[in-house]
Design a protein around this motif. Structure first.
Motif, PDB file in Angstrom:
ATOM      1  N   GLU A   2       0.596  -1.522  -0.302  1.00  0.00           N
ATOM      2  CA  GLU A   2       0.068  -0.518  -0.172  1.00  0.00           C
ATOM      3  C   GLU A   2       0.951   1.572   0.370  1.00  0.00           C
ATOM      4  N   ASN A   3       1.397   1.096   0.653  1.00  0.00           N
ATOM      5  CA  ASN A   3       2.679   2.273   0.952  1.00  0.00           C
ATOM      6  C   ASN A   3       3.957   3.096  -0.594  1.00  0.00           C
ATOM      7  N   SER A   4       3.837   3.689  -0.752  1.00  0.00           N
ATOM      8  CA  SER A   4       4.845   3.823  -1.447  1.00  0.00           C
ATOM      9  C   SER A   4       6.431   2.962  -1.120  1.00  0.00           C
ATOM     10  N   ILE A   5       7.739   3.463  -1.539  1.00  0.00           N
ATOM     11  CA  ILE A   5       9.159   3.167  -0.814  1.00  0.00           C
ATOM     12  C   ILE A   5       9.088   4.344  -0.698  1.00  0.00           C
ATOM     13  N   GLU A   6       8.834   5.718  -1.093  1.00  0.00           N
ATOM     14  CA  GLU A   6       9.002   6.885  -0.355  1.00  0.00           C
ATOM     15  C   GLU A   6       8.709   6.712   1.425  1.00  0.00           C
ATOM     16  N   THR A   7       7.554   6.215   1.697  1.00  0.00           N
ATOM     17  CA  THR A   7       6.690   6.308   2.554  1.00  0.00           C
ATOM     18  C   THR A   7       7.102   5.487   3.290  1.00  0.00           C
ATOM     19  N   ILE A   8       7.362   4.096   3.365  1.00  0.00           N
ATOM     20  CA  ILE A   8       8.492   2.724   3.204  1.00  0.00           C
ATOM     21  C   ILE A   8       9.296   3.147   4.674  1.00  0.00           C
ATOM     22  N   TRP A   9      10.556   3.868   3.249  1.00  0.00           N
ATOM     23  CA  TRP A   9      11.387   4.772   3.762  1.00  0.00           C
ATOM     24  C   TRP A   9      11.471   5.666   4.718  1.00  0.00           C
TER      25      TRP A   9
ATOM     26  N   PRO B  12      27.673  13.658  11.360  1.00  0.00           N
ATOM     27  CA  PRO B  12      25.985  14.161  10.752  1.00  0.00           C
ATOM     28  C   PRO B  12      26.373  13.128   9.611  1.00  0.00           C
ATOM     29  N   TYR B  13      26.298  12.567   8.798  1.00  0.00           N
ATOM     30  CA  TYR B  13      26.550  11.798   7.789  1.00  0.00           C
ATOM     31  C   TYR B  13      26.982   9.919   8.033  1.00  0.00           C
ATOM     32  N   ALA B  14      26.731   9.400   9.573  1.00  0.00           N
ATOM     33  CA  ALA B  14      26.828   8.657   9.561  1.00  0.00           C
ATOM     34  C   ALA B  14      25.720   7.702   9.324  1.00  0.00           C
ATOM     35  N   ALA B  15      24.554   7.924  10.107  1.00  0.00           N
ATOM     36  CA  ALA B  15      23.192   7.530   8.993  1.00  0.00           C
ATOM     37  C   ALA B  15      23.040   7.245   7.153  1.00  0.00           C
ATOM     38  N   ILE B  16      23.419   7.600   6.448  1.00  0.00           N
ATOM     39  CA  ILE B  16      22.887   7.327   5.286  1.00  0.00           C
ATOM     40  C   ILE B  16      24.530   6.539   5.145  1.00  0.00           C
ATOM     41  N   ILE B  17      25.779   6.750   5.882  1.00  0.00           N
ATOM     42  CA  ILE B  17      26.648   5.873   5.688  1.00  0.00           C
ATOM     43  C   ILE B  17      26.153   4.358   5.666  1.00  0.00           C
ATOM     44  N   ILE B  18      25.286   4.276   7.416  1.00  0.00           N
ATOM     45  CA  ILE B  18      24.506   3.287   7.599  1.00  0.00           C
ATOM     46  C   ILE B  18      23.934   2.765   6.859  1.00  0.00           C
ATOM     47  N   LYS B  19      23.211   3.320   6.434  1.00  0.00           N
ATOM     48  CA  LYS B  19      21.646   2.670   5.538  1.00  0.00           C
ATOM     49  C   LYS B  19      22.279   2.382   3.966  1.00  0.00           C
ATOM     50  N   ILE B  20      23.656   2.938   3.466  1.00  0.00           N
ATOM     51  CA  ILE B  20      23.942   2.936   1.811  1.00  0.00           C
ATOM     52  C   ILE B  20      24.668   1.182   2.421  1.00  0.00           C
ATOM     53  N   MET B 121      19.256   4.499  -3.077  1.00  0.00           N
ATOM     54  CA  MET B 121      19.692   5.066  -1.518  1.00  0.00           C
ATOM     55  C   MET B 121      19.596   6.842  -1.799  1.00  0.00           C
ATOM     56  N   LEU B 122      20.337   7.269  -2.262  1.00  0.00           N
ATOM     57  CA  LEU B 122      20.230   8.520  -2.686  1.00  0.00           C
ATOM     58  C   LEU B 122      19.384   9.520  -3.461  1.00  0.00           C
ATOM     59  N   TYR B 123      18.416   8.641  -3.682  1.00  0.00           N
ATOM     60  CA  TYR B 123      17.357   9.421  -4.115  1.00  0.00           C
ATOM     61  C   TYR B 123      15.766   9.316  -3.582  1.00  0.00           C
ATOM     62  N   LEU B 124      16.125   7.902  -1.855  1.00  0.00           N
ATOM     63  CA  LEU B 124      15.184   7.831  -0.934  1.00  0.00           C
ATOM     64  C   LEU B 124      16.122   8.820   0.044  1.00  0.00           C
ATOM     65  N   GLU B 125      17.414   9.756  -0.129  1.00  0.00           N
ATOM     66  CA  GLU B 125      17.719  10.816   0.842  1.00  0.00           C
ATOM     67  C   GLU B 125      17.738  11.880   0.276  1.00  0.00           C
ATOM     68  N   ARG B 146      15.712   6.728 -15.235  1.00  0.00           N
ATOM     69  CA  ARG B 146      16.308   5.449 -14.488  1.00  0.00           C
ATOM     70  C   ARG B 146      15.633   5.493 -12.973  1.00  0.00           C
ATOM     71  N   ILE B 147      15.812   6.189 -12.469  1.00  0.00           N
ATOM     72  CA  ILE B 147      14.611   6.224 -11.007  1.00  0.00           C
ATOM     73  C   ILE B 147      13.764   4.907 -11.223  1.00  0.00           C
ATOM     74  N   GLN B 148      12.978   5.911 -11.965  1.00  0.00           N
ATOM     75  CA  GLN B 148      11.407   5.372 -12.461  1.00  0.00           C
ATOM     76  C   GLN B 148      11.648   3.996 -12.371  1.00  0.00           C
ATOM     77  N   ARG B 149      12.364   3.375 -13.592  1.00  0.00           N
ATOM     78  CA  ARG B 149      12.665   1.911 -13.408  1.00  0.00           C
ATOM     79  C   ARG B 149      13.713   1.685 -12.489  1.00  0.00           C
ATOM     80  N   ILE B 150      13.957   1.845 -11.309  1.00  0.00           N
ATOM     81  CA  ILE B 150      14.430   1.475 -10.280  1.00  0.00           C
ATOM     82  C   ILE B 150      13.086   0.921  -9.156  1.00  0.00           C
ATOM     83  N   LYS B 151      11.767   1.653  -9.851  1.00  0.00           N
ATOM     84  CA  LYS B 151      10.939   2.339  -8.825  1.00  0.00           C
ATOM     85  C   LYS B 151      10.316   1.193  -9.027  1.00  0.00           C
ATOM     86  N   ALA B 152       9.912   0.937 -10.345  1.00  0.00           N
ATOM     87  CA  ALA B 152       8.591   0.082 -10.887  1.00  0.00           C
ATOM     88  C   ALA B 152       9.520  -1.373 -10.986  1.00  0.00           C
ATOM     89  N   ARG B 153      10.419  -1.359 -10.682  1.00  0.00           N
ATOM     90  CA  ARG B 153      11.689  -2.588 -10.434  1.00  0.00           C
ATOM     91  C   ARG B 153      11.374  -3.445  -9.234  1.00  0.00           C
TER      92      ARG B 153
END
Lengths: 218, 166
Positions: A2-9, B12-20, B121-125, B146-153
């Motif tokens: 239901e949620n978009s990946i942005e929301t899940i994130w 200050p960037y530890a969170a994104i480093i961890i996520k990546i 990861m960068l897009y979500l951030e 590319r992002i649209q393609r990745i999101k669809a996948r």
């Protein structure tokens, strides 16, 4: 879903403790283990190759009629392996339970002592190899005569007053002794050069790692 | 590495480093190794930071480069490939997060190619296309597509996963 990946994130990380950064105190363990393990593998392989090479030298020397070169070289190479195998065994005694810095320092100290012993051995080994080559060619049969004797006879025809010691021209003996002296003198450098070719990259990485840790502790 | 440097330049960037790093690894052990290697590389090469970009952009770039280099090294050594896709039930870290949907999203991200993982990861951030392009080293015009393609996948993977449970 239901949620978009942005929301899940976004929502997923709101209350999460998984974003706590790991402690960095273990920083160099993996790297040091990797470098020391790599060195040990290379060292072991090197010793195996020397043993293998010594047998090839021995067999080839008999095939080409140079047993006086092959046998001493075979012995010399295996003494070298025996010595280094003993040194290698002593490396296994270095306590791996020490912290990374102490472990690397212990390894560094082992390495330096190993290099020093091999440098001393090289002072005998390189001249020994040279002398065995000279002897081998001198003793090689050419027809019914040894090459050395044949060469001396030819020289005596040109220089009848040539001084001999045990059937060998004094000039030749002095020349050989000079080369032996030079080899003994430069043996340490030759060995270091040899070492640099084989282990240069790994030693560089090791030095960098040790310098990093020292800086980290400062 | 001084604690000052770590606190001011990395924390200050530890969170994104961890996520990546989590997106490139399958176990806690690998994750910790990757995180430590990233911190080490940032500290080692911070003298090379030319201020041509933001510090954060540079940190993200180093993080992605380190993660990809570590994978390449493992590939070359023919060792166990830390980010190889393995079935979620076999991933030690498949429950690393409290939020189950987030765990599923990570499982889906781990199925992407190495570059695509970095991009998403960068897009979500919430990095801009321009910044993502700068970090990845590509043309910003291609990033959107590319992002649209990745999101669809990702959506497809997640839908399939949820379909299995429903």
């Amino acid at each position: 879903m239901e949620n978009s990946i942005e929301t899940i994130w976004k929502n997923g990380f709101l209350k999460d403790s998984a974003l706590v950064a790991p402690k960095l105190n273990n920083l160099y363990n993996q790297k040091s283990k990797h470098i020391v393990d790599k060195f040990q593998r290379m060292f072991k392989m090197n010793l195996i190759l020397i043993v293998f090479g010594s047998f090839i030298v021995l067999i080839a020397s008999f095939m080409v009629g140079l047993p006086y070169t092959g046998v001493p070289m075979f012995i010399g190479m295996n003494v070298l392996v025996f010595l280094n195998k003993k040194l290698f065994n002593s490396l296994k005694l270095v306590d791996k339970c020490k912290n990374t810095y102490d472990y690397l320092k212990a390894f560094d100290s082992w390495l330096k002592s190993q290099i020093n012993i091999n440098k001393k051995f090289a002072r005998f080994f390189y001249p020994f190899v040279f002398l065995s080559m000279i002897t081998g060619f001198w003793m090689k049969k050419s027809g019914s005569q040894r090459i050395g004797d044949h060469a001396v006879q030819k020289l005596l025809l040109t220089y009848p007053d040539l001084q001999l010691v045990g059937g060998v021209p004094v000039v030749g003996v002095l020349g050989a002794l000079l080369i032996v002296g030079i080899l003994a003198l430069l043996a340490g450098r030759i060995y270091e050069w040899d070492l640099k070719i084989i282990y240069g990259r790994i030693f560089k990485k090791f030095d960098e790692l040790l310098a990093d840790i020292k800086e980290l502790r400062a | 590495m001084s604690s000052d440097f770590y606190t001011s330049k990395i924390v200050p960037y530890a969170a994104i480093i961890i996520k990546i790093c989590r997106a490139y690894t399958n176990s806690k052990e690998d994750f910790e190794d990757y995180y430590q290697e990233v911190c080490l590389q940032i500290w080692r090469s911070h003298h090379n930071f030319k201020k041509a970009s933001e510090w954060s952009t540079w940190v993200y770039r180093v993080t992605l480069n380190v993660c990809m280099t570590l994978l390449k090294k493992k590939k070359n050594n023919k060792q166990h490939f830390a980010s190889d896709y393995v079935r979620p039930e076999l991933v030690e870290d498949s429950h690393a997060f409290e939020d189950e949907q987030l765990n599923q999203l990570y499982d889906a991200i781990r199925q992407l190619s190495e570059i695509d993982r970095g991009v998403i990861m960068l897009y979500l951030e919430e990095k801009s296309y321009q910044e993502i392009a700068e970090i990845i080293g590509t043309n910003p015009n291609n990033i959107g597509v590319r992002i649209q393609r990745i999101k669809a996948r990702l959506k497809k993977i997640l839908d399939k996963k949820n379909g299995e449970f429903n």
